[in-house]
Design an enzyme around this catalytic site. Structure first.
Site, PDB file in Angstrom:
ATOM      1  N   SER A 147       3.477 -41.631  -9.270  1.00  0.00           N
ATOM      2  CA  SER A 147       2.204 -40.611  -8.918  1.00  0.00           C
ATOM      3  C   SER A 147       2.123 -39.206  -8.313  1.00  0.00           C
ATOM      4  O   SER A 147       3.595 -39.481  -7.187  1.00  0.00           O
ATOM      5  CB  SER A 147       0.659 -41.080  -8.976  1.00  0.00           C
ATOM      6  OG  SER A 147       0.093 -40.830  -8.764  1.00  0.00           O
ATOM      7  N   TYR A 161      -3.722 -47.467  -3.796  1.00  0.00           N
ATOM      8  CA  TYR A 161      -2.566 -46.992  -4.752  1.00  0.00           C
ATOM      9  C   TYR A 161      -1.203 -46.183  -3.700  1.00  0.00           C
ATOM     10  O   TYR A 161      -0.343 -45.712  -4.930  1.00  0.00           O
ATOM     11  CB  TYR A 161      -3.423 -46.112  -5.222  1.00  0.00           C
ATOM     12  CG  TYR A 161      -3.232 -45.091  -6.891  1.00  0.00           C
ATOM     13  CD1 TYR A 161      -2.793 -45.816  -7.622  1.00  0.00           C
ATOM     14  CD2 TYR A 161      -2.846 -43.855  -6.587  1.00  0.00           C
ATOM     15  CE1 TYR A 161      -2.772 -45.804  -8.844  1.00  0.00           C
ATOM     16  CE2 TYR A 161      -2.265 -43.516  -7.811  1.00  0.00           C
ATOM     17  CZ  TYR A 161      -2.383 -44.190  -9.094  1.00  0.00           C
ATOM     18  OH  TYR A 161      -1.348 -43.768 -10.314  1.00  0.00           O
TER      19      TYR A 161
HETATM   20  P1  NAD Z   1      -4.911 -46.868 -18.483  1.00  0.00           P
HETATM   21  O1  NAD Z   1      -5.485 -46.936 -17.792  1.00  0.00           O
HETATM   22  O2  NAD Z   1      -4.932 -45.442 -19.430  1.00  0.00           O
HETATM   23  O3  NAD Z   1      -3.238 -47.253 -18.912  1.00  0.00           O
HETATM   24  C1  NAD Z   1      -2.932 -48.195 -18.217  1.00  0.00           C
HETATM   25  C2  NAD Z   1      -2.639 -49.471 -18.678  1.00  0.00           C
HETATM   26  O4  NAD Z   1      -1.879 -50.453 -18.148  1.00  0.00           O
HETATM   27  C3  NAD Z   1      -3.421 -50.287 -20.001  1.00  0.00           C
HETATM   28  O5  NAD Z   1      -2.651 -50.013 -21.381  1.00  0.00           O
HETATM   29  C4  NAD Z   1      -3.657 -50.974 -19.282  1.00  0.00           C
HETATM   30  O6  NAD Z   1      -3.829 -52.624 -19.952  1.00  0.00           O
HETATM   31  C5  NAD Z   1      -2.504 -51.935 -18.665  1.00  0.00           C
HETATM   32  N1  NAD Z   1      -2.740 -51.916 -17.866  1.00  0.00           N
HETATM   33  C6  NAD Z   1      -3.836 -52.775 -16.265  1.00  0.00           C
HETATM   34  N2  NAD Z   1      -3.598 -53.531 -15.823  1.00  0.00           N
HETATM   35  C7  NAD Z   1      -2.475 -54.703 -15.483  1.00  0.00           C
HETATM   36  C8  NAD Z   1      -2.365 -55.645 -15.806  1.00  0.00           C
HETATM   37  N3  NAD Z   1      -2.640 -56.617 -15.027  1.00  0.00           N
HETATM   38  N4  NAD Z   1      -0.965 -55.793 -17.219  1.00  0.00           N
HETATM   39  C9  NAD Z   1      -0.614 -55.764 -17.323  1.00  0.00           C
HETATM   40  N5  NAD Z   1      -1.063 -54.497 -18.033  1.00  0.00           N
HETATM   41  C10 NAD Z   1      -1.460 -54.192 -17.315  1.00  0.00           C
HETATM   42  O7  NAD Z   1      -4.087 -46.141 -17.085  1.00  0.00           O
HETATM   43  P2  NAD Z   1      -2.626 -43.938 -17.027  1.00  0.00           P
HETATM   44  O8  NAD Z   1      -3.711 -43.237 -16.699  1.00  0.00           O
HETATM   45  O9  NAD Z   1      -2.752 -44.237 -18.371  1.00  0.00           O
HETATM   46  O10 NAD Z   1      -1.994 -44.858 -16.050  1.00  0.00           O
HETATM   47  C11 NAD Z   1      -0.661 -45.319 -16.793  1.00  0.00           C
HETATM   48  C12 NAD Z   1       0.144 -45.485 -15.041  1.00  0.00           C
HETATM   49  O11 NAD Z   1       0.251 -43.381 -14.847  1.00  0.00           O
HETATM   50  C13 NAD Z   1       0.155 -45.356 -13.622  1.00  0.00           C
HETATM   51  O12 NAD Z   1       0.858 -46.943 -13.402  1.00  0.00           O
HETATM   52  C14 NAD Z   1      -0.325 -44.698 -13.112  1.00  0.00           C
HETATM   53  O13 NAD Z   1      -1.163 -45.505 -11.698  1.00  0.00           O
HETATM   54  C15 NAD Z   1       0.024 -43.953 -13.067  1.00  0.00           C
HETATM   55  N6  NAD Z   1      -0.328 -42.824 -13.163  1.00  0.00           N
HETATM   56  C16 NAD Z   1      -2.064 -42.078 -13.649  1.00  0.00           C
HETATM   57  C17 NAD Z   1      -2.318 -40.470 -13.389  1.00  0.00           C
HETATM   58  C18 NAD Z   1      -3.231 -39.824 -14.617  1.00  0.00           C
HETATM   59  O14 NAD Z   1      -3.854 -39.505 -13.963  1.00  0.00           O
HETATM   60  N7  NAD Z   1      -3.875 -40.416 -15.319  1.00  0.00           N
HETATM   61  C19 NAD Z   1      -1.791 -39.897 -12.759  1.00  0.00           C
HETATM   62  C20 NAD Z   1      -0.454 -40.213 -11.766  1.00  0.00           C
HETATM   63  C21 NAD Z   1       0.067 -41.606 -12.625  1.00  0.00           C
END
Ligand code: NAD
Length: 256
Positions: free
Chosen positions: A138, A151
């Site tokens: 991130s 985080y």
């Molecule tokens: P999201 O909530 O849409 O998806 C998260 C996914 O992780 C889902 O498929 C969920 O079922 C799964 N998940 C959650 N807890 C879990 C567990 N204990 N075991 C297995 N699966 C689990 O989130 P996203 O925004 O797509 O985030 C995905 C990654 O990207 C994360 O690591 C997040 O930190 C990172 N990220 C997101 C953003 C953003 O702006 N959305 C920015 C930077 C980084």
């Protein structure tokens, strides 16, 4: 480009993970999905691309379940060639108010799961002398924000683990890199938009403008498709010697 290879993407039932899984499948990779919620929808989307799709519901906070998932990938797909560590959760509170249980969960899911999948995937990748480990960190792996202690700590940890893994595989055909997205409009971020709208007493559009305006100079969300495109590049031969890097896709966030 990835015909015959298998990609396992943690947390790929939604958001960024699903976007990356779709991009890798378009390149011909078989996909092992993981995550909670609707599985049939994502599975059908990927199957439509003509590749083999598997699913394992391992909870990324539980090392024994991660071991079972990796054993499943070995048994059903012959191992993992591309490992995308993506599952992640968020919780927002000042350090002194941060529930210890939320801290433990975020460190386990956002950081330790990446250690466990990596240690279990590496022997097969090294034996085949080809592998790609792509850690979805991130912008918060590079810089901090208030109220995101767990985080930010976890994501900085992922960036560090990425560097160590890259060094330990530097003379092999295995590479490890991190992708550091800024804001991407997924369910994880929509919750933060909703919280902002409630706190400021504004509508969704205004809350979105405020959220982006604070951090992301482009004022545009990064998309899962853009992150998928970068993951495909990192899997290509052009990236054979790209090792241990953190690729910000953040609309200028960390350039400030
Ligand atoms: P999201 O909530 O849409 O998806 C998260 C996914 O992780 C889902 O498929 C969920 O079922 C799964 N998940 C959650 N807890 C879990 C567990 N204990 N075991 C297995 N699966 C689990 O989130 P996203 O925004 O797509 O985030 C995905 C990654 O990207 C994360 O690591 C997040 O930190 C990172 N990220 C997101 C953003 C953003 O702006 N959305 C920015 C930077 C980084």
């Amino acid at each position: 480009m990835l015909k015959g290879k298998t990609a396992l993407v943690t947390g790929s039932t939604s958001g960024i993970g699903l976007g990356v899984a779709l991009s890798l499948a378009r390149e011909g990779a078989h996909i092992v999905l993981n995550g909670f919620g609707d599985v049939e929808g994502p599975k059908a989307q990927i199957e439509a691309l003509g590749v083999k799709v598997g699913y394992h519901g391992a909870d990324m906070s539980k090392p024994a379940e991660i071991e079972a998932m990796m054993a499943y990938a070995e048994a059903e797909f012959g191992g993992v060639d591309v490992l995308v560590n993506n599952a992640g959760i968020q919780y927002v509170a000042n350090v002194e108010d941060f529930p210890a249980e939320r801290w433990d969960a975020i460190i386990a899911i956002n950081l330790s799961s990446t250690f466990h999948t990596t240690r279990l995937a590496l022997p097969g990748m090294k034996a085949r002398n080809w592998g790609r480990i792509i850690n979805i960190a991130s912008a918060h792996g590079l810089v901090a924000s208030v109220q995101k202690a767990a985080y930010v700590a976890a994501k900085h940890g992922v960036v560090g683990l990425t560097k160590v893994t890259a060094l330990e595989t530097a003379t092999s055909g295995v590479t490890c890199n991190a992708i550091c997205p800024g804001w991407v409009l997924t369910p994880l971020v929509q919750k933060q938009v909703d919280a902002r709208a409630a706190k400021d007493g504004v509508d969704n559009a205004e809350a979105t403008r405020r959220l982006l305006g604070e951090k992301q100079p482009s004022l545009q969300f990064t998309t899962p498709e853009q992150l998928g495109g970068l993951a495909v590049f990192l899997c290509s031969a052009a990236a054979d010697n790209v090792r241990g890097q953190s690729w910000a896709v953040d609309g200028g966030w960390t350039a400030q």
